[in-house]
Design an enzyme around this catalytic site. Structure first.
Site, PDB file in Angstrom:
ATOM      1  N   GLY A  77       0.822  -1.208   0.000  1.00  0.00           N
ATOM      2  CA  GLY A  77       0.000   0.000   0.000  1.00  0.00           C
ATOM      3  C   GLY A  77       0.854   1.254   0.000  1.00  0.00           C
ATOM      4  O   GLY A  77       2.038   1.207   0.342  1.00  0.00           O
ATOM      5  N   TYR A 140      -6.582   7.563   1.040  1.00  0.00           N
ATOM      6  CA  TYR A 140      -6.136   6.369   1.760  1.00  0.00           C
ATOM      7  C   TYR A 140      -7.304   5.697   2.489  1.00  0.00           C
ATOM      8  O   TYR A 140      -7.486   4.477   2.404  1.00  0.00           O
ATOM      9  CB  TYR A 140      -5.044   6.764   2.753  1.00  0.00           C
ATOM     10  CG  TYR A 140      -4.419   5.616   3.498  1.00  0.00           C
ATOM     11  CD1 TYR A 140      -3.512   4.763   2.861  1.00  0.00           C
ATOM     12  CD2 TYR A 140      -4.708   5.376   4.835  1.00  0.00           C
ATOM     13  CE1 TYR A 140      -2.924   3.704   3.540  1.00  0.00           C
ATOM     14  CE2 TYR A 140      -4.128   4.328   5.527  1.00  0.00           C
ATOM     15  CZ  TYR A 140      -3.235   3.495   4.874  1.00  0.00           C
ATOM     16  OH  TYR A 140      -2.657   2.448   5.557  1.00  0.00           O
TER      17      TYR A 140
END
Length: 234
Positions: A77, A140
């Site tokens: 990520g 995010y």
């Protein structure tokens, strides 16, 4: 029994702690990394999860080395934090492509072998931010919240084939990313955590290992917070 385990983003931080945990348990562990150096003692393949061809090639390498992937940990990520009015469309879509669509690419590729075997464990690394939100992290938080809907849909879709999909939602953790925060920022964030400290990567790894174990064989579609209580009620 030793299993073929693949952890994406497994060359540092939470991903590396997860990889070490499985390796210590005797599993055949492979990790992917996009940049930096591969970790010592682990089978590592370079892979950018935003590229379907690279994902496919990574799986082929792992399958040749360790056999079909039985446990997938989607951990890779990125962040591109910015307030909404300053966030570019590229900032938003790039984070979603890596964190959310990347997990889709990985799960789709892993499901081939898992469907044939009629068993499998998939654990997606989400975030406490997905559940409670955070200023400056709309991209995010959206990507990590999307993982919840994706995993629960897959839990329903593939559950009858013995494949479980679960998530861990870590809070702020002692990694290279958190070390970039100022002391003031760290203290402010710790004040919001009932346990009064950041998580250790090994604590996240322990939750992931449980969800991938036989002890969790009747758990699917679950979100396990490992956040010191920061996200209670979400």
């Amino acid at each position: 029994m030793s299993r073929s385990v693949l952890i994406t983003g497994g060359n540092r931080g939470i991903g590396l702690a997860i990889a070490r945990r499985f390796a210590d348990a005797g599993d055949r562990v492979a990790v992917t990394y996009r940049s930096g150096e591969p970790p010592e003692g682990l089978f590592a393949v370079r892979c950018d999860v935003t590229d379907s061809e690279q994902v496919d090639q990574a799986f082929k390498q792992v399958e040749n080395q360790h056999g079909p992937v039985e446990v997938l940990i989607a951990n890779a990520g990125i962040t591109k934090d910015q307030l909404l009015m300053r966030m570019s469309e590229d900032d938003f879509t790039t984070v979603l492509d890596t964190n959310l669509t990347g997990a889709f690419r990985l799960a789709k590729r892993a499901s081939r072998g898992m469907l044939r075997a009629k068993k499998g464990r998939v654990v997606l690394v989400s975030s406490a931010v997905a559940l409670r939100g955070e200023s400056g992290q709309a991209n995010y938080a959206a990507s990590k919240a999307g993982l919840v809907g994706f995993a629960r849909s897959m839990a329903r879709e593939l559950g009858s084939r013995g494949i479980t999909f679960n998530l861990v939602a870590p809070g702020l953790t002692e990694t290279a990313m958190s070390e970039q925060l100022s002391e003031e920022q760290r203290e402010n964030l710790k004040s919001q955590i009932p346990l009064g400290r950041l998580a250790r990567p090994e604590e996240i790894a322990a939750a992931v290992a449980f969800l991938a174990s036989d002890a969790a064989s009747y758990i699917t579609g679950a979100v396990v917070p490992v956040d010191g209580g920061a996200g209670m009620g979400h």
